[in-house]
Design an enzyme around this catalytic site. Structure first.
Site, mmCIF file in Angstrom:
data_model
loop_
_atom_site.group_PDB
_atom_site.id
_atom_site.type_symbol
_atom_site.label_atom_id
_atom_site.label_comp_id
_atom_site.label_asym_id
_atom_site.label_seq_id
_atom_site.Cartn_x
_atom_site.Cartn_y
_atom_site.Cartn_z
ATOM 1 N N ARG A 1 -6.635 5.743 -12.462
ATOM 2 C CA ARG A 1 -7.417 6.126 -13.654
ATOM 3 C C ARG A 1 -7.258 7.628 -13.941
ATOM 4 N NH1 ARG A 1 -9.682 1.548 -14.889
ATOM 5 N NH2 ARG A 1 -9.954 0.065 -13.170
ATOM 6 N N HIS B 1 -6.063 -6.120 -3.359
ATOM 7 C CA HIS B 1 -6.174 -4.896 -4.156
ATOM 8 C C HIS B 1 -5.380 -3.717 -3.596
ATOM 9 C CE1 HIS B 1 -7.965 -1.786 -6.614
ATOM 10 N NE2 HIS B 1 -8.589 -1.232 -5.589
ATOM 11 N N ASP C 1 -5.961 2.457 -8.056
ATOM 12 C CA ASP C 1 -7.402 2.369 -8.227
ATOM 13 C C ASP C 1 -7.935 3.611 -8.950
ATOM 14 O OD1 ASP C 1 -9.893 0.721 -7.266
ATOM 15 O OD2 ASP C 1 -10.333 2.765 -6.594
ATOM 16 N N TRP D 1 -19.287 -1.124 -9.543
ATOM 17 C CA TRP D 1 -19.168 -0.374 -10.787
ATOM 18 C C TRP D 1 -20.551 -0.114 -11.403
ATOM 19 C CZ3 TRP D 1 -14.889 0.649 -14.439
ATOM 20 C CH2 TRP D 1 -13.642 0.663 -13.799
#
Length: 292
Positions: free
Chosen positions: A110, A272, A106, A152
């Site tokens: 990044r 996830h 997650d 987001w």
């Protein structure tokens, strides 16, 4: 906290920022980076097993867990993935590791992606869990994705709007995140859940994590645009949950093959949160890749 009983806990200061970590093992160095809204505790089911073959360093990212949580700058620069990656590289340098493998999930994935671009000589191998590149995600948002990943857009709103709303009921919000993005909420052990709740009730954590997303929508995209076309040079493993939105919506392997020289990967049977929902599958896939 018995699952991390053999790990040494340390607080390392790099350029004025204190990064909290847990470390164990005696093999090649392996850095584990967690995602939102969690801490290094998301690795608790597999980190002790990985420590049988590697020196595992599981950190809390800046803004998360027990690491430092500075007030965000106007342009969110101090929460850019470039800055968070720099924190982690400095920590590994402090520990004496010139080159190391990285596994990120997650938000941590990044950070790891940016690390691979900014510090290609430092990474021996890279594993990214349940993400596609940030710029690709923003470019392909539709109603389905926006419904699943509403945060987001919520978290990037100017302070203190999301901080105030989340801070009103932080435990409720945290549980909603974990329930929405997982396929099996029971995968979160009571001990790990208590750790996430402890950290997420801190207003500084709420602010820091919002800043992480604000940076992703602004300065991170500028950095990504500048480095467009640069490929990840180390071997890359991508894993994703077949019950999550990333696995359902995207051809994950194809996307990463356009951004790395050597890519392999597959879906796991979960949502996830791979290391908690599918710990055995995740461990086996990581160990095979890292030892190859």
């Amino acid at each position: 906290m018995t699952l991390f009983a053999d790990f040494k806990r340390e607080m390392i200061e790099v350029e004025g920022i204190k990064i909290h970590l847990a470390r164990a093992g005696a093999g090649a160095p392996l850095l584990l980076l967690h995602g939102y809204p969690q801490t290094h505790w998301m690795w608790h089911k597999i980190a002790p097993r990985l420590a049988e073959d590697f020196t595992v360093v599981a950190t809390d990212l800046r803004g998360y867990g027990d690491s430092a949580k500075p007030i965000g700058e106007v342009d969110h620069r101090n929460y850019s993935k470039r800055m968070l990656a720099r924190d982690q590289v400095k920590v590994m340098t402090h520990l004496g590791y010139a080159q190391f493998a990285v596994v990120g999930h997650d938000r941590g994935a990044r950070v790891a992606h940016r690390m691979a671009l900014d510090y290609p000589d430092r990474l021996s191998k890279l594993a990214l869990l349940d993400i596609i590149p940030t710029a690709e995600l923003y470019a392909t948002f539709d109603q389905t994705l926006a419904t699943a990943y509403y945060h987001w857009f919520f978290l990037i709103q100017p302070a203190p709007l999301p901080e105030t709303l989340i801070g009103a009921k932080p435990k409720y919000y945290l549980k909603q995140c974990l329930e929405r993005w997982s396929h099996d909420f029971s995968a979160f052990t009571p001990v790990a859940l208590a750790e996430y709740q402890r950290c997420f009730q801190d207003p500084a954590t709420i602010h820091g994590t919002c800043e992480d997303y604000r940076a992703a929508a602004t300065i991170d995209l500028i950095h990504d645009q500048h480095d467009q076309g640069q490929l990840i040079s180390c071997p890359l493993l991508v894993l994703w949950g077949n019950q999550g939105i990333i696995g359902r919506k995207y051809d994950v392997l194809d996307i990463w093959r356009q951004r790395a020289i050597e890519v392999q990967g597959n879906a796991l049977t979960c949502g996830h949160f791979l290391p908690e929902e599918a710990p055995q599958e995740t461990y086996q896939a990581l160990r095979k890749f890292l030892l190859a």
